[in-house]
Design a protein around this motif. Structure first.
Motif, PDB file in Angstrom:
ATOM      1  N   THR A  59      42.004 136.707  52.976  1.00  0.00           N
ATOM      2  CA  THR A  59      41.438 136.616  51.626  1.00  0.00           C
ATOM      3  C   THR A  59      42.370 135.900  50.645  1.00  0.00           C
ATOM      4  OG1 THR A  59      40.113 138.604  51.968  1.00  0.00           O
ATOM      5  CG2 THR A  59      40.486 137.921  49.694  1.00  0.00           C
ATOM      6  N   ILE A  60      43.624 136.337  50.589  1.00  0.00           N
ATOM      7  CA  ILE A  60      44.555 135.704  49.638  1.00  0.00           C
ATOM      8  C   ILE A  60      44.721 134.206  49.935  1.00  0.00           C
ATOM      9  CG2 ILE A  60      46.947 135.655  48.814  1.00  0.00           C
ATOM     10  CD1 ILE A  60      45.343 137.954  47.719  1.00  0.00           C
ATOM     11  N   PRO A  61      44.993 133.789  51.201  1.00  0.00           N
ATOM     12  CA  PRO A  61      45.089 132.340  51.478  1.00  0.00           C
ATOM     13  C   PRO A  61      43.789 131.591  51.167  1.00  0.00           C
ATOM     14  CG  PRO A  61      46.047 133.607  53.275  1.00  0.00           C
ATOM     15  CD  PRO A  61      45.356 134.594  52.386  1.00  0.00           C
ATOM     16  N   LEU A  62      42.629 132.235  51.468  1.00  0.00           N
ATOM     17  CA  LEU A  62      41.354 131.564  51.199  1.00  0.00           C
ATOM     18  C   LEU A  62      41.108 131.377  49.708  1.00  0.00           C
ATOM     19  CD1 LEU A  62      38.762 132.985  53.785  1.00  0.00           C
ATOM     20  CD2 LEU A  62      39.582 130.633  53.553  1.00  0.00           C
ATOM     21  N   ILE A  63      41.495 132.378  48.921  1.00  0.00           N
ATOM     22  CA  ILE A  63      41.332 132.231  47.468  1.00  0.00           C
ATOM     23  C   ILE A  63      42.126 131.022  46.969  1.00  0.00           C
ATOM     24  CG2 ILE A  63      41.895 133.285  45.237  1.00  0.00           C
ATOM     25  CD1 ILE A  63      41.264 136.004  46.518  1.00  0.00           C
ATOM     26  N   GLU A  64      43.344 130.883  47.483  1.00  0.00           N
ATOM     27  CA  GLU A  64      44.175 129.737  47.097  1.00  0.00           C
ATOM     28  C   GLU A  64      43.570 128.428  47.577  1.00  0.00           C
ATOM     29  OE1 GLU A  64      46.967 129.565  45.249  1.00  0.00           O
ATOM     30  OE2 GLU A  64      46.720 131.702  44.781  1.00  0.00           O
ATOM     31  N   TRP A  65      43.115 128.415  48.842  1.00  0.00           N
ATOM     32  CA  TRP A  65      42.605 127.167  49.437  1.00  0.00           C
ATOM     33  C   TRP A  65      41.262 126.755  48.842  1.00  0.00           C
ATOM     34  CZ3 TRP A  65      38.673 126.477  53.467  1.00  0.00           C
ATOM     35  CH2 TRP A  65      38.603 125.164  53.936  1.00  0.00           C
ATOM     36  N   LEU A  66      40.321 127.708  48.771  1.00  0.00           N
ATOM     37  CA  LEU A  66      38.996 127.387  48.250  1.00  0.00           C
ATOM     38  C   LEU A  66      39.014 127.125  46.754  1.00  0.00           C
ATOM     39  CD1 LEU A  66      36.818 130.014  50.203  1.00  0.00           C
ATOM     40  CD2 LEU A  66      36.934 127.550  50.601  1.00  0.00           C
ATOM     41  N   GLY A  67      39.925 127.807  46.051  1.00  0.00           N
ATOM     42  CA  GLY A  67      39.972 127.631  44.602  1.00  0.00           C
ATOM     43  C   GLY A  67      40.858 126.496  44.143  1.00  0.00           C
ATOM     44  N   ASN A  68      41.644 125.923  45.072  1.00  0.00           N
ATOM     45  CA  ASN A  68      42.580 124.866  44.692  1.00  0.00           C
ATOM     46  C   ASN A  68      43.444 125.292  43.509  1.00  0.00           C
ATOM     47  OD1 ASN A  68      41.827 122.893  46.634  1.00  0.00           O
ATOM     48  ND2 ASN A  68      40.004 122.397  45.412  1.00  0.00           N
ATOM     49  N   GLY A  69      43.939 126.535  43.593  1.00  0.00           N
ATOM     50  CA  GLY A  69      44.758 127.054  42.507  1.00  0.00           C
ATOM     51  C   GLY A  69      43.970 127.736  41.414  1.00  0.00           C
ATOM     52  N   ASN A  70      42.647 127.654  41.471  1.00  0.00           N
ATOM     53  CA  ASN A  70      41.793 128.298  40.465  1.00  0.00           C
ATOM     54  C   ASN A  70      41.268 129.609  41.058  1.00  0.00           C
ATOM     55  OD1 ASN A  70      39.733 129.154  38.750  1.00  0.00           O
ATOM     56  ND2 ASN A  70      39.049 127.059  38.293  1.00  0.00           N
ATOM     57  N   ALA A  71      41.852 130.728  40.649  1.00  0.00           N
ATOM     58  CA  ALA A  71      41.479 132.031  41.220  1.00  0.00           C
ATOM     59  C   ALA A  71      40.015 132.369  40.956  1.00  0.00           C
ATOM     60  CB  ALA A  71      42.383 133.127  40.657  1.00  0.00           C
ATOM     61  N   ARG A  72      39.504 131.983  39.787  1.00  0.00           N
ATOM     62  CA  ARG A  72      38.100 132.287  39.462  1.00  0.00           C
ATOM     63  C   ARG A  72      37.161 131.629  40.469  1.00  0.00           C
ATOM     64  NH1 ARG A  72      35.477 130.129  33.905  1.00  0.00           N
ATOM     65  NH2 ARG A  72      35.953 128.190  34.981  1.00  0.00           N
ATOM     66  N   GLN A  73      37.381 130.361  40.760  1.00  0.00           N
ATOM     67  CA  GLN A  73      36.544 129.657  41.734  1.00  0.00           C
ATOM     68  C   GLN A  73      36.758 130.208  43.133  1.00  0.00           C
ATOM     69  OE1 GLN A  73      36.512 125.288  41.585  1.00  0.00           O
ATOM     70  NE2 GLN A  73      36.658 125.245  43.828  1.00  0.00           N
ATOM     71  N   GLY A  74      38.027 130.521  43.456  1.00  0.00           N
ATOM     72  CA  GLY A  74      38.325 131.052  44.785  1.00  0.00           C
ATOM     73  C   GLY A  74      37.617 132.371  45.054  1.00  0.00           C
ATOM     74  N   TYR A  75      37.630 133.293  44.107  1.00  0.00           N
ATOM     75  CA  TYR A  75      36.952 134.578  44.281  1.00  0.00           C
ATOM     76  C   TYR A  75      35.439 134.392  44.420  1.00  0.00           C
ATOM     77  CZ  TYR A  75      40.757 137.953  43.685  1.00  0.00           C
ATOM     78  OH  TYR A  75      41.868 138.731  43.883  1.00  0.00           O
ATOM     79  N   LEU A  76      34.861 133.486  43.649  1.00  0.00           N
ATOM     80  CA  LEU A  76      33.409 133.273  43.722  1.00  0.00           C
ATOM     81  C   LEU A  76      33.000 132.734  45.086  1.00  0.00           C
ATOM     82  CD1 LEU A  76      30.638 133.220  42.364  1.00  0.00           C
ATOM     83  CD2 LEU A  76      31.197 130.914  41.501  1.00  0.00           C
ATOM     84  N   LEU A  77      33.741 131.755  45.598  1.00  0.00           N
ATOM     85  CA  LEU A  77      33.403 131.180  46.899  1.00  0.00           C
ATOM     86  C   LEU A  77      33.623 132.196  48.026  1.00  0.00           C
ATOM     87  CD1 LEU A  77      34.832 127.561  46.473  1.00  0.00           C
ATOM     88  CD2 LEU A  77      32.431 128.306  46.366  1.00  0.00           C
ATOM     89  N   ILE A  78      34.661 133.005  47.910  1.00  0.00           N
ATOM     90  CA  ILE A  78      34.898 134.069  48.887  1.00  0.00           C
ATOM     91  C   ILE A  78      33.729 135.053  48.880  1.00  0.00           C
ATOM     92  CG2 ILE A  78      36.272 136.159  49.276  1.00  0.00           C
ATOM     93  CD1 ILE A  78      37.609 133.905  50.525  1.00  0.00           C
ATOM     94  N   ALA A  79      33.251 135.401  47.680  1.00  0.00           N
ATOM     95  CA  ALA A  79      32.125 136.338  47.565  1.00  0.00           C
ATOM     96  C   ALA A  79      30.881 135.766  48.225  1.00  0.00           C
ATOM     97  CB  ALA A  79      31.855 136.669  46.102  1.00  0.00           C
ATOM     98  N   ILE A  80      30.653 134.469  48.082  1.00  0.00           N
ATOM     99  CA  ILE A  80      29.502 133.835  48.736  1.00  0.00           C
ATOM    100  C   ILE A  80      29.634 133.936  50.257  1.00  0.00           C
ATOM    101  CG2 ILE A  80      28.314 131.646  49.139  1.00  0.00           C
ATOM    102  CD1 ILE A  80      29.060 130.873  46.238  1.00  0.00           C
ATOM    103  N   LEU A  81      30.841 133.638  50.762  1.00  0.00           N
ATOM    104  CA  LEU A  81      31.079 133.706  52.205  1.00  0.00           C
ATOM    105  C   LEU A  81      30.919 135.138  52.718  1.00  0.00           C
ATOM    106  CD1 LEU A  81      32.088 132.523  54.902  1.00  0.00           C
ATOM    107  CD2 LEU A  81      34.434 132.934  54.081  1.00  0.00           C
ATOM    108  N   TYR A  82      31.554 136.094  52.044  1.00  0.00           N
ATOM    109  CA  TYR A  82      31.513 137.480  52.508  1.00  0.00           C
ATOM    110  C   TYR A  82      30.114 138.085  52.343  1.00  0.00           C
ATOM    111  CZ  TYR A  82      36.645 137.498  52.801  1.00  0.00           C
ATOM    112  OH  TYR A  82      37.957 137.232  53.131  1.00  0.00           O
ATOM    113  N   GLY A  83      29.426 137.700  51.307  1.00  0.00           N
ATOM    114  CA  GLY A  83      28.057 138.180  51.118  1.00  0.00           C
ATOM    115  C   GLY A  83      27.140 137.721  52.237  1.00  0.00           C
ATOM    116  N   THR A  84      27.322 136.478  52.672  1.00  0.00           N
ATOM    117  CA  THR A  84      26.522 135.960  53.791  1.00  0.00           C
ATOM    118  C   THR A  84      26.820 136.725  55.071  1.00  0.00           C
ATOM    119  OG1 THR A  84      26.548 133.753  52.774  1.00  0.00           O
ATOM    120  CG2 THR A  84      25.973 133.900  55.126  1.00  0.00           C
TER     121      THR A  84
END
Length: 780
Positions: free
Chosen positions: A171-196
């Protein structure tokens, strides 16, 4: 019964699918438990006090919706079962709410943030409840085999530990990678992945599991009774206490983990290393539960052992650091996770067994309702654990994304080790008092299965139930020498004769009556069972003999009966022998006049009539008059008129009609009955003169079918009535003149065919025989 306990084997694919359900649960709820609090404070920008308040408030919301969802799942009836449909429909919707929950708006005002947080979180909690309660309850519906349940929960726990490990590692590495340093975007994309993942896992669980445990249908149990049943279930109360402690310790500590590594050890990446170190031990620990259970034969004791080990090893973590002493730190972390995973498996494996204990103890089975309180207890623990952590950190002066003061660091440190460690030891002591072991559970299950089979037998539906006499007819065989007359025994009794005809016409029938506990009574029982007549209402009298009736040879002497019915079994039918519930499970109740001849059986008959009328069942009556069985004519007439007053269908022989009504013609007799009573259909038989049907002001006549093959007229009237009742079952009571004519035509034919054979019950024609006979009649 012992063999039954070893059945209900669950296929491997179903165990795997059930485990995948908890994978989905953790990609939602463990993600929420481990990351939502720090998401709210450090990404969304919500104050710690507001988060703590929400955690506490949401439990009041749980207290409302958890029991409601549990009760609704118990009452769900679909072709897929009770609990599986909830996984199919609720999981995708909950996934959508999960995404909305992790959609941060740091630029909003604090008020708008709190409103959005409260609304999305409460809906998320409701959605998760709609999935998790039916999912948890599903285990108990898949099998009642204690060992199989242990294996199912092992699959669940192993899957959960794998999922938790993966979540914590990536989760922590994915938040960094998916958000490109933007934690808000990283958490949202993680939520989409985990929700699926959450939705897909539960749909797979729905598709590959099956509910096989039958439960009482349509139970309407008041909340007060359900709560009383829970209060009497001691193993369940211990399991509930264990869940409250479990939720408090687990979620309070999990909420602290990321804070601990970020602000105490000063490196959030260490959380990923910690998660990697514990993933293998967690899988091994979950897989070891069946072995520990096998050694203890008690799931509570197994849970106690694991809880104690968890507590000791977590306390040890206080003395080590992943930075300064990494080897002992990660060693005790691995050991603590090993013991925790075993406990996690054990505590959930306990719950289905408590349902059986409760059903045995109170007679109430409410899987969903009980699991709802387990879920509520876990969530209350979670709320208290996370809220107290948040309140403590807020009180100590926590500030997001900065160096913390010593008080805050101390709280984070003790919340990681000593506090949860001590509470795990307390949990171990509590569960040591859990007494439901494998041996006692199997005894309880045997009792439940016996009750279920008995209840299922007693829930059979019938077309016609008849009450009255079941006796042995002795028919005289023709002989020129009186001294050498031979009698042939045949099962008889007018009510059972009617049922025999109905059974031959493929109708579901049952008899209420009493026979002697003698060889004749046993023979009669066997005979009607072979005829397809249920003996659910048949009793045996150990003190009185079976009733006998001798019928002379009408070719030598006038046709007459000689009854041996002095203090015999059928006269002793008692009110206690009549099950009122049985009368609610029939479409027609039929009785004759001989059950009115004596006070005891009269009371039983009136009870049956009352029960049938209270359920608005059709009532059929045949005043089969046998003068020698009555103390006098007036007594006989009185009770026959009573039978006419309560029936919807009356079948009466012409001479009996004249006796009852004191009228000289059939029409006058019928007019008398219709004037005084509300009889929907009156059927009058006149032997060789045919039969008539009277319905309101309509009248239909049908001539008899005479045959030179007649050898015994016993039971001809009962055959006639049996066919008429079968016709009414198929066509209803609103019969046209044409239908009345057809009914009489076919009923007369059945009666004619019956007279060509000896013995009433054994002489009843089958449907095929009747159709062949009708073809012969219509061909002339």
């Amino acid at each position: 019964m012992k063999n039954d306990l070893n059945q209900s084997k669950v296929p491997f694919i179903s165990k795997l699918a059930y485990g995948m359900g908890d994978v989905g649960c953790n990609f939602s709820w463990m993600f929420v438990g481990n990351f939502l609090m720090i998401f709210y404070t450090d990404v969304f920008g919500i104050s710690m006090s507001a988060v703590a308040t929400l955690m506490l408030f949401s439990r009041f919301w749980d207290a409302i919706n958890d029991p409601i969802i549990g009760g609704l799942s118990d009452k769900t009836h679909t072709r897929w079962g009770r609990y599986r449909p909830w996984l199919l429909f609720a999981a995708p919707l909950t996934a959508l709410v999960l995404i909305l929950t992790f959609w941060a708006h740091p630029d909003w005002s604090q008020t708008h943030k709190i409103i959005y947080m409260a609304v999305t979180y409460c809906i998320l909690v409701l959605g998760y409840t709609c999935v998790n309660i039916p999912y948890g309850t599903l285990c108990g519906a898949m099998t009642q085999n204690m060992t199989e349940r242990a294996q199912i929960n092992t699959s669940r726990s192993v899957s959960a530990m794998i999922a938790i490990g993966i979540i914590n590692i990536i989760t922590i590495p994915l938040i960094e990678w998916l958000g490109n340093g933007n934690a808000r975007q990283g958490y949202l994309l993680i939520a989409i992945l985990y929700g699926t993942i959450f939705a897909v896992c539960h749909i797979f669980c729905f598709a590959k599991t099956k509910e096989v445990v039958e439960v009482p249908v349509a139970q309407k149990i008041p909340l007060r009774l359900q709560l009383q049943a829970v209060a009497k279930n001691k193993p369940y109360l211990l399991a509930l206490l264990g869940q409250v402690l479990f939720g408090f310790i687990l979620y309070g500590r999990n909420a602290d983990l990321l804070y601990y590594f970020t602000y105490v050890e000063n490196d959030a990446v260490l959380f990923t290393y910690y998660s990697m170190a514990i993933i293998i031990p967690s899988i091994i620990g979950a897989a070891c539960f069946p072995k520990v259970f096998q050694l203890t034969s008690n799931k509570g004791w197994a849970a106690s052992v694991f809880a104690f080990g968890t507590g000791i090893t977590i306390i040890a973590l206080f003395f080590f650091s992943p930075v300064t002493s990494p080897i002992p730190f990660y060693l005790f972390a691995a050991l603590s996770q090993f013991f925790f995973s075993g406990f996690n498996t054990a505590i959930y494996a306990i719950i289905p067994d408590c349902v059986e204990y409760g059903e045995w103890r109170t007679g109430i089975r409410n899987d969903g309702f009980q699991y709802a309180f387990i879920s509520l207890g876990n969530k209350i623990g979670m709320a208290l654990g996370t809220a107290l952590l948040a309140l403590s950190l807020g009180w100590a002066g926590y500030e997001a994304n900065t160096t913390q003061n010593e008080a805050v660091v101390a709280i984070m440190r003790h919340s990681f080790s000593t506090i949860p460690g001590v509470l795990w030891v307390v949990t171990a002591l509590a569960l040591f008092f859990y007494k439901l072991d494998k041996r006692s559970y199997n005894r309880i299950l045997a009792v439940i299965k016996y009750r279920f089979l008995k209840r299922k037998k007693n829930q059979r539906e019938y077309d016609v139930i008849a009450l009255g006499e079941l006796l042995v007819d002795f028919n005289a065989l023709h002989s020129n020498d009186f001294d050498s007359v031979v009698y042939e025994s045949n099962p008889g009794g007018a009510p059972c004769n009617v049922l025999a005809m109905l059974s031959n016409l493929q109708k579901r029938t049952a008899f209420i009556g009493k026979v002697g506990d003698d060889f004749l009574g046993h023979a009669l029982q066997q005979r009607i069972v072979r005829m397809g007549i249920s003996t659910e209402g048949l009793s045996k009298d150990k003190k009185r003999n079976t009733t006998l009736a001798f019928l002379n040879d009408s070719k030598t002497y006038p046709h007459q009966y000689l009854f041996y019915r002095n203090r015999t079994a059928d006269m002793n039918l008692d009110e206690g022998d009549v099950d009122a519930d049985m009368l609610s499970r029939t479409r027609i109740f039929h009785f004759g006049s001989l059950s009115f001849t004596h006070k005891r059986c009269r009371k039983a008959t009136r009870k049956a009539i009352k029960a049938a009328k209270s359920k608005h069942r059709l009532i059929s009556f045949d005043p089969n008059y046998r003068p020698v069985l009555w103390p006098g004519e007036e007594e006989a007439r009185k009770w026959m008129l009573y039978g006419c007053s309560v029936c919807d269908i009356l079948k009466v022989e012409a001479s009996e009609l004249a006796f009852i009504t004191q009228q000289t013609t059939i029409q006058n007799g019928v007019d008398f009955l219709q004037k005084h009573y509300s009889i929907s259909l009156i059927l009058v038989t006149s032997g060789e003169a045919g039969s008539q049907a009277f319905m309101g002001n309509r009248k239909v006549y049908q001539e008899a079918f005479l045959t030179n093959r007649t050898i015994d007229t016993t039971g001809a009237g009962d055959t006639f009535l049996g066919y008429c009742l079968a016709y009414i079952l198929e066509q209803g009571m609103e019969l046209s003149d044409h239908q009345l004519q057809e009914m009489l035509f076919r009923a007369n034919a059945a009666a004619s065919l019956e007279t060509t054979r000896k013995g009433a019950i054994r002489a009843m024609p089958t449907q095929a025989e009747l159709e062949d006979y009708l073809k012969q009649l219509t061909s002339f």
